[in-house]
Design a protein around this motif. Sequence first.
Motif, PDB file in Angstrom:
ATOM      1  N   VAL A 142       0.721  -1.187   0.019  1.00 62.63           N
ATOM      2  CA  VAL A 142       0.017  -0.029   0.002  1.00 62.63           C
ATOM      3  C   VAL A 142       0.924   1.125  -0.065  1.00 62.63           C
ATOM      4  N   ILE A 143       0.268   2.478   0.203  1.00 63.51           N
ATOM      5  CA  ILE A 143       1.016   3.496  -0.064  1.00 63.51           C
ATOM      6  C   ILE A 143       1.923   3.815   1.262  1.00 63.51           C
ATOM      7  N   PRO A 144       3.106   4.404   1.148  1.00 64.74           N
ATOM      8  CA  PRO A 144       3.886   4.543   2.210  1.00 64.74           C
ATOM      9  C   PRO A 144       3.041   5.249   3.487  1.00 64.74           C
ATOM     10  N   GLY A 145       2.347   6.124   3.460  1.00 67.36           N
ATOM     11  CA  GLY A 145       1.760   6.616   4.547  1.00 67.36           C
ATOM     12  C   GLY A 145       0.619   5.944   5.375  1.00 67.36           C
ATOM     13  N   LEU A 146      -0.101   5.003   4.503  1.00 69.51           N
ATOM     14  CA  LEU A 146      -0.885   4.174   5.096  1.00 69.51           C
ATOM     15  C   LEU A 146      -0.031   2.978   5.692  1.00 69.51           C
ATOM     16  N   ASP A 147       0.922   2.449   5.232  1.00 67.78           N
ATOM     17  CA  ASP A 147       1.930   1.559   5.932  1.00 67.78           C
ATOM     18  C   ASP A 147       2.450   2.161   7.445  1.00 67.78           C
ATOM     19  N   GLU A 148       2.985   3.558   7.250  1.00 67.12           N
ATOM     20  CA  GLU A 148       3.593   4.065   8.455  1.00 67.12           C
ATOM     21  C   GLU A 148       2.416   4.005   9.666  1.00 67.12           C
ATOM     22  N   GLY A 149       1.222   4.648   9.020  1.00 71.83           N
ATOM     23  CA  GLY A 149      -0.079   4.814  10.040  1.00 71.83           C
ATOM     24  C   GLY A 149      -0.243   3.653  10.782  1.00 71.83           C
ATOM     25  N   LEU A 150      -0.404   2.577  10.015  1.00 68.19           N
ATOM     26  CA  LEU A 150      -0.855   1.338  10.444  1.00 68.19           C
ATOM     27  C   LEU A 150       0.258   0.746  11.518  1.00 68.19           C
ATOM     28  N   SER A 151       1.491   0.697  11.117  1.00 74.08           N
ATOM     29  CA  SER A 151       2.548   0.334  11.716  1.00 74.08           C
ATOM     30  C   SER A 151       2.560   0.684  13.195  1.00 74.08           C
ATOM     31  N   SER A 152       1.847   1.720  13.772  1.00 73.88           N
ATOM     32  CA  SER A 152       1.813   2.182  15.189  1.00 73.88           C
ATOM     33  C   SER A 152       0.445   2.262  15.524  1.00 73.88           C
ATOM     34  N   MET A 153      -0.422   1.614  15.002  1.00 73.50           N
ATOM     35  CA  MET A 153      -1.727   1.373  15.661  1.00 73.50           C
ATOM     36  C   MET A 153      -1.843   0.006  16.325  1.00 73.50           C
ATOM     37  N   ASN A 154      -3.043   0.073  17.470  1.00 73.00           N
ATOM     38  CA  ASN A 154      -3.127  -1.032  18.087  1.00 73.00           C
ATOM     39  C   ASN A 154      -4.380  -1.831  17.445  1.00 73.00           C
ATOM     40  N   VAL A 155      -4.504  -2.919  17.661  1.00 74.80           N
ATOM     41  CA  VAL A 155      -5.882  -3.695  17.042  1.00 74.80           C
ATOM     42  C   VAL A 155      -7.009  -3.032  17.956  1.00 74.80           C
ATOM     43  N   GLY A 156      -7.976  -2.745  17.136  1.00 75.66           N
ATOM     44  CA  GLY A 156      -9.172  -2.172  17.549  1.00 75.66           C
ATOM     45  C   GLY A 156      -9.258  -0.914  17.619  1.00 75.66           C
ATOM     46  N   GLY A 157      -8.347  -0.207  17.144  1.00 79.22           N
ATOM     47  CA  GLY A 157      -8.117   1.295  16.757  1.00 79.22           C
ATOM     48  C   GLY A 157      -8.695   1.781  15.611  1.00 79.22           C
ATOM     49  N   VAL A 158      -8.971   3.147  15.527  1.00 75.08           N
ATOM     50  CA  VAL A 158      -9.595   3.772  14.483  1.00 75.08           C
ATOM     51  C   VAL A 158      -8.859   5.065  14.369  1.00 75.08           C
ATOM     52  N   ARG A 159      -8.352   5.373  13.336  1.00 76.06           N
ATOM     53  CA  ARG A 159      -7.247   6.604  13.228  1.00 76.06           C
ATOM     54  C   ARG A 159      -7.509   7.215  11.882  1.00 76.06           C
ATOM     55  N   ARG A 160      -7.465   8.510  12.114  1.00 74.76           N
ATOM     56  CA  ARG A 160      -7.506   9.370  10.735  1.00 74.76           C
ATOM     57  C   ARG A 160      -6.126   9.920  10.276  1.00 74.76           C
ATOM     58  N   LEU A 161      -5.826   9.469   8.984  1.00 71.28           N
ATOM     59  CA  LEU A 161      -4.408   9.680   8.513  1.00 71.28           C
ATOM     60  C   LEU A 161      -4.475  10.769   7.434  1.00 71.28           C
ATOM     61  N   TYR A 162      -3.493  11.763   7.840  1.00 72.83           N
ATOM     62  CA  TYR A 162      -3.596  12.817   6.866  1.00 72.83           C
ATOM     63  C   TYR A 162      -2.222  12.825   6.172  1.00 72.83           C
ATOM     64  N   ILE A 163      -2.260  12.425   4.805  1.00 74.80           N
ATOM     65  CA  ILE A 163      -0.989  11.633   4.273  1.00 74.80           C
ATOM     66  C   ILE A 163      -0.403  12.596   3.542  1.00 74.80           C
ATOM     67  N   PRO A 164       0.740  13.383   3.538  1.00 68.73           N
ATOM     68  CA  PRO A 164       1.149  14.185   2.597  1.00 68.73           C
ATOM     69  C   PRO A 164       1.712  13.683   1.265  1.00 68.73           C
ATOM     70  N   SER A 165       1.696  14.230   0.336  1.00 71.41           N
ATOM     71  CA  SER A 165       1.744  13.776  -1.150  1.00 71.41           C
ATOM     72  C   SER A 165       3.296  12.995  -1.320  1.00 71.41           C
ATOM     73  N   LYS A 166       4.144  13.132  -0.774  1.00 66.00           N
ATOM     74  CA  LYS A 166       5.547  12.324  -0.925  1.00 66.00           C
ATOM     75  C   LYS A 166       5.064  11.002  -0.282  1.00 66.00           C
ATOM     76  N   LEU A 167       4.136  10.825   0.368  1.00 61.07           N
ATOM     77  CA  LEU A 167       3.689   9.439   0.944  1.00 61.07           C
ATOM     78  C   LEU A 167       2.415   8.909   0.505  1.00 61.07           C
ATOM     79  N   ALA A 168       2.024   9.414  -0.508  1.00 60.47           N
ATOM     80  CA  ALA A 168       0.755   9.154  -1.054  1.00 60.47           C
ATOM     81  C   ALA A 168       0.921   8.278  -2.551  1.00 60.47           C
ATOM     82  N   PHE A 169       0.268   8.631  -3.299  1.00 57.15           N
ATOM     83  CA  PHE A 169       0.144   7.989  -4.640  1.00 57.15           C
ATOM     84  C   PHE A 169       1.155   8.495  -5.567  1.00 57.15           C
ATOM     85  N   PRO A 170       2.194   7.936  -6.028  1.00 59.78           N
ATOM     86  CA  PRO A 170       3.074   8.156  -7.075  1.00 59.78           C
ATOM     87  C   PRO A 170       2.754   8.418  -8.354  1.00 59.78           C
TER      88      PRO A 170
END
Length: 184
Positions: A121-149
């Motif tokens: 997946v895009i790097p911003g989603l990978d990074e956001g998921l890696s620090s979440m705990n199971v059961g969590g819900v998070r809003r990610l604001y993904i900057p252009s450099k971590l989004a879709f190339p």
Amino acid sequence: AQERPGDKQGCSNASTKAYLRLQWLWPLQGNLSCCCHTRPAFAEDAKVLCDASCMSALDAIEAVTTPSGLQYKDIVVGKGPKPLTGYQVVVNYVAMTEKGRIFENSLEKGPFDIRVNAGQVIPGLDEGLSSMNVGGVRRLYIPSKLAFPKSLKAAAGRPSVPANTPVVFDVQLLYIPGLDYDDE
């Protein structure tokens, strides 16, 4: 309604308030010079992870900014384990343009399996998921450099997403297959 950048005539308080509500979508944006903007283009029947009451609550949550520039707000802090690199996780997500137009929604199709930090997946989603705990819900604001190339072309019911533009993801980490834990 069309956006009318710079057109201050005919602006109503409703259009100004609608634009200011968009600030939760992109805290890095910051250009408030125009008062006329459209509301997020959520479909009336779209399933979302963060409804109107959730969006109101987001205003009170301070965004965390990582060294890469990713920003996030935890809507629900999970009580389960964090996924390690290479672990498979099952998530729900709603992906939006920075103006709030949904371009992908697992709630319409079913949960999505991702191998964390494996480049699936895009790097911003990978990074956001890696620090979440199971059961969590998070809003990610993904900057252009971590989004879709590369851009995502428009499809039926989906807006196009230009290459290297910021995006917003609401993500719910459902579980890590094969990993048992007490959720109390």
